[in-house]
Design a protein around this motif. Structure first.
Motif, PDB file in Angstrom:
ATOM      1  N   HIS A 162     -28.804  86.875  26.629  1.00 42.71           N
ATOM      2  CA  HIS A 162     -27.878  87.597  25.743  1.00 42.71           C
ATOM      3  C   HIS A 162     -26.650  86.756  25.391  1.00 42.71           C
ATOM      4  N   ALA A 163     -26.406  85.684  26.129  1.00 44.43           N
ATOM      5  CA  ALA A 163     -25.143  84.948  26.006  1.00 44.43           C
ATOM      6  C   ALA A 163     -25.202  83.854  24.945  1.00 44.43           C
ATOM      7  N   ASP A 164     -24.061  83.685  24.250  1.00 43.13           N
ATOM      8  CA  ASP A 164     -23.874  82.559  23.337  1.00 43.13           C
ATOM      9  C   ASP A 164     -23.079  81.439  24.012  1.00 43.13           C
ATOM     10  N   LEU A 165     -22.350  81.784  25.071  1.00 44.53           N
ATOM     11  CA  LEU A 165     -21.544  80.825  25.825  1.00 44.53           C
ATOM     12  C   LEU A 165     -21.393  81.348  27.248  1.00 44.53           C
ATOM     13  N   ILE A 166     -21.442  80.426  28.223  1.00 42.37           N
ATOM     14  CA  ILE A 166     -21.265  80.810  29.629  1.00 42.37           C
ATOM     15  C   ILE A 166     -20.105  80.016  30.217  1.00 42.37           C
ATOM     16  N   LEU A 167     -19.217  80.710  30.924  1.00 42.12           N
ATOM     17  CA  LEU A 167     -18.136  80.086  31.687  1.00 42.12           C
ATOM     18  C   LEU A 167     -18.423  80.381  33.154  1.00 42.12           C
ATOM     19  N   ASP A 168     -18.731  79.337  33.939  1.00 41.83           N
ATOM     20  CA  ASP A 168     -19.156  79.516  35.329  1.00 41.83           C
ATOM     21  C   ASP A 168     -18.134  78.857  36.257  1.00 41.83           C
ATOM     22  N   PHE A 169     -17.688  79.596  37.285  1.00 39.67           N
ATOM     23  CA  PHE A 169     -16.565  79.152  38.111  1.00 39.67           C
ATOM     24  C   PHE A 169     -16.979  78.838  39.546  1.00 39.67           C
ATOM     25  N   HIS A 170     -16.558  77.645  39.998  1.00 33.90           N
ATOM     26  CA  HIS A 170     -16.895  77.121  41.323  1.00 33.90           C
ATOM     27  C   HIS A 170     -15.653  76.547  41.999  1.00 33.90           C
ATOM     28  N   THR A 171     -15.803  76.201  43.292  1.00 35.89           N
ATOM     29  CA  THR A 171     -14.767  75.462  44.023  1.00 35.89           C
ATOM     30  C   THR A 171     -15.423  74.279  44.737  1.00 35.89           C
ATOM     31  N   GLY A 172     -14.588  73.431  45.331  1.00 33.58           N
ATOM     32  CA  GLY A 172     -15.115  72.368  46.172  1.00 33.58           C
ATOM     33  C   GLY A 172     -15.757  72.958  47.425  1.00 33.58           C
ATOM     34  N   GLY A 173     -16.749  72.267  47.966  1.00 41.05           N
ATOM     35  CA  GLY A 173     -17.425  72.756  49.164  1.00 41.05           C
ATOM     36  C   GLY A 173     -16.623  72.478  50.423  1.00 41.05           C
ATOM     37  N   ALA A 174     -16.732  73.384  51.383  1.00 44.87           N
ATOM     38  CA  ALA A 174     -16.076  73.235  52.695  1.00 44.87           C
ATOM     39  C   ALA A 174     -14.576  72.984  52.518  1.00 44.87           C
ATOM     40  N   ASP A 175     -14.047  71.917  53.144  1.00 41.15           N
ATOM     41  CA  ASP A 175     -12.609  71.631  53.066  1.00 41.15           C
ATOM     42  C   ASP A 175     -12.259  70.634  51.962  1.00 41.15           C
TER      43      ASP A 175
END
Length: 322
Positions: free
Chosen positions: A135-148
């Protein structure tokens, strides 16, 4: 697709100008309790693009979840035109246990596009790719760095994609990091479907950083404003400076095990042989200096006080776009 008067998603029909919260669920807990992953849909009366905003593919990446939470709480997800779909926590199993992986031990971001009869993670990936992503025309996907490992706020895209380049510039993160799409990742599967994705990285696991969160929320507002979807009551700020575009990089790894203390923070430009940090032992018998192998920008710092030989402790750019 995005201009449909009625959007049918996960068995629920949502008309123009309507809102809905639908449940994305694949399996119950071993106690037979249902696990609902809320999918929050907001549609304008005016047709337009569909933007999918996701976080929590890894259950311990809380900062991404906080960014999407703020977007919903502030009403940024109520579009002036088109449709905004928010999934704040895709890996709710991991989120409950504060674990990166699924209960089956798999990394969800390495099993896409998944399958109907595979592992639990594979089934979740399959349902996401078949019932929501199209259904999407654009995706904004949010992550962080792993562990510390603390990541500077950055957008990750592949090189030589005009649409992604433009959107990354508009988002306004301080760094644009050109990286290949990893095999079996969410980003790669969407790329194969021809759906553009901006992957945001910032902060570290089990942590909410205000600066990173603000960068993510402001970036979403800028992109929505560019698409003429942002409600006029929200102000849009310009990025403080042009993004640093990193074309290549390397990890600096610990030469010794011991206690670690960094002397530099992310977004710092260093010169070759600049002191980056110290590795010591609890008994005061040695002090190992960590120095920059070359000029470059530090865009990830390991904040763990205890490290082992070979651990990644700094991520430094080795080639930037001038």
């Amino acid at each position: 697709m995005s201009d449909k008067e009625v959007l049918e998603i996960l068995g629920v029909k949502v008309g123009l100008g309507k809102s809905a919260k639908v449940s994305f669920n694949v399996a119950k807990l071993h106690t037979q309790n249902k696990i609902d992953v809320p999918v929050i849909i907001e549609r304008s009366k005016k047709p337009g693009p569909t933007v999918l905003i996701t976080a929590g593919i890894h259950g311990d990446e809380i900062n991404g979840v906080e960014i999407v939470r703020q977007v919903i709480a502030k009403g940024i997800n109520k579009p002036k035109k088109g449709t905004i779909i928010c999934i704040p926590v895709i890996n709710v199993f991991g989120f409950i246990h504060m674990d990166r992986e699924f209960p089956d031990g798999r990394d969800l971001n390495r099993v896409f596009p998944g399958g109907k009869s595979g592992s639990l993670a594979s089934r979740v990936a399959n349902k996401l790719m078949t019932e929501i992503v199209p259904h999407a025309d654009l995706i904004l996907d949010f992550h962080t760095g792993g562990a510390d490992r603390f990541n500077a706020a950055q957008i990750r895209i592949v090189k030589n994609e005009v649409v992604l380049d433009e959107l990354a510039e508009i988002f306004g993160a301080p760094i644009i990091f050109y990286t290949k799409n990893l095999n079996k990742s969410f980003r790669n599967s969407c790329y194969k479907l021809g759906i553009p994705m901006l992957l945001f990285e910032g902060g570290k696991s089990f942590n909410i950083d205000k600066t990173v969160t603000n960068t993510g929320v402001n970036g979403i507002k800028r992109v929505l404003n560019h698409l003429e979807m942002l409600n006029s009551k929200f102000k849009v700020s310009n990025p403080k400076k042009n993004a640093i575009k990193i074309l290549d990089s390397k990890w600096i790894r610990a030469s010794h095990s011991g206690m670690f203390k960094s002397r530099v923070s992310v977004n710092t430009f260093v010169k070759k042989n600049d002191l980056l940090g110290h590795i010591t032992d609890p008994y005061g018998s040695f002090n190992q200096f960590v120095k920059a192998p070359s000029d470059g920008y530090i865009f990830n710092v390991n904040e763990s006080p205890i490290i082992y030989q070979g651990d990644a402790i700094f991520h430094i750019s080795t080639k930037i776009e001038s």
